[in-house]
Design an enzyme around this catalytic site. Structure first.
Site, short mmCIF file in Angstrom:
data_model
loop_
_atom_site.label_atom_id
_atom_site.label_comp_id
_atom_site.label_asym_id
_atom_site.label_seq_id
_atom_site.Cartn_x
_atom_site.Cartn_y
_atom_site.Cartn_z
N ASP A 65 -55.98 -60.56 11.65
CA ASP A 65 -56.67 -61.27 10.57
C ASP A 65 -58.17 -61.27 10.80
O ASP A 65 -58.63 -61.36 11.95
CB ASP A 65 -56.15 -62.71 10.50
CG ASP A 65 -56.47 -63.39 9.19
OD1 ASP A 65 -56.87 -62.69 8.23
OD2 ASP A 65 -56.34 -64.61 9.11
N ASN B 283 -49.70 -58.97 0.15
CA ASN B 283 -50.97 -58.25 0.06
C ASN B 283 -51.13 -57.43 -1.21
O ASN B 283 -52.25 -57.01 -1.55
CB ASN B 283 -51.15 -57.32 1.28
CG ASN B 283 -51.50 -58.06 2.55
OD1 ASN B 283 -51.26 -57.55 3.65
ND2 ASN B 283 -52.04 -59.27 2.43
#
Length: 228
Positions: free
Chosen positions: A16, A64
């Site tokens: 991340d 996503n």
């Protein structure tokens, strides 16, 4: 660290912070993703040297797809280039590639690249690099439970046998970068007794030394699995 300290066999990472890394430098998000791929490349080499049996990386989640179309397209392009550029190195260094998640739903040319890489590394018996693509843990558990039910009794053991990670070593350590402290629908079943390690380091800045630090902390933890 004592000589009999537990060693991690299987580490998973939620990578991340690519976007924030780019934003801090007033760069396009895609540059952050590009630097993130370089971090992956360096870490895979280090994982092999550190003796990890499996390294699982959260590359693209089922959620996503909600990102802007141009960003999704850039991510898929980076994945293509990574596979093409690093496949020979995987073969030469005995790295086995494995995919979890529904990668078959990706573009046909990318699916073909993935399946070629899977076939060419299938007999390697060194570190297994597991890439989570179009992956969501809740979907994985639901699919596994349905498959277990179709075969007979639904038990923790029968579900586990149908998970995408079946056959891999149990998950020992789950790492998340960028300061976020949630699992984000990643390896929820597998993480039941995994140790968790969170760091503020953004993924493009994550180095083998950070992985070594996490492994050292893991080795000094006492794992009770619900016992005393």
């Amino acid at each position: 660290m004592s000589a009999d300290a537990p060693l991690a066999r299987h580490v998973a990472i939620i990578m991340d912070g690519n976007g924030r890394w780019a934003k801090q430098r007033h760069l396009p998000r895609v540059v952050g993703h590009q630097r993130g791929v370089e971090a992956v490349r360096e870490l895979v080499r280090a994982a092999r040297e550190m003796g990890l049996e499996a390294l699982t990386l959260y590359a693209f989640s089922t959620e996503n797809w909600r990102r802007p179309e141009d960003e999704v397209s850039a991510l898929m392009g980076l994945l293509r280039r990574y596979i093409i550029a690093d496949l020979d190195e995987f073969v030469a260094n005995n790295v086995r590639l494995r995919i979890i998640g529904n990668y078959q739903a990706l573009a046909p040319d990318l699916v073909a690249l993935i399946e070629d890489a899977l076939a060419k590394t299938a007999h390697n018996d060194g570190t297994t690099l597991v890439i989570a693509l179009n992956y969501g843990a809740q979907d994985e558990i639901a699919r596994a439970a349905a498959q277990a039910a179709a075969k007979g009794a639904v038990t923790p053991e029968s579900i586990e046998a149908e998970l995408d990670t079946a056959g891999l070593p149990p998950l020992d350590l789950l790492i998340r970068t960028s300061g976020e402290v949630r699992l984000s629908n990643f390896l929820l079943w597998q993480a039941a007794y995994a140790e968790l390690w969170f760091t503020d380091v953004l993924w493009p800045d994550f180095k083998p030394a950070h992985l070594q630090e996490a492994l050292a902390q893991f080795a000094n933890r006492e794992r009770r699995y619900g016992g005393r």
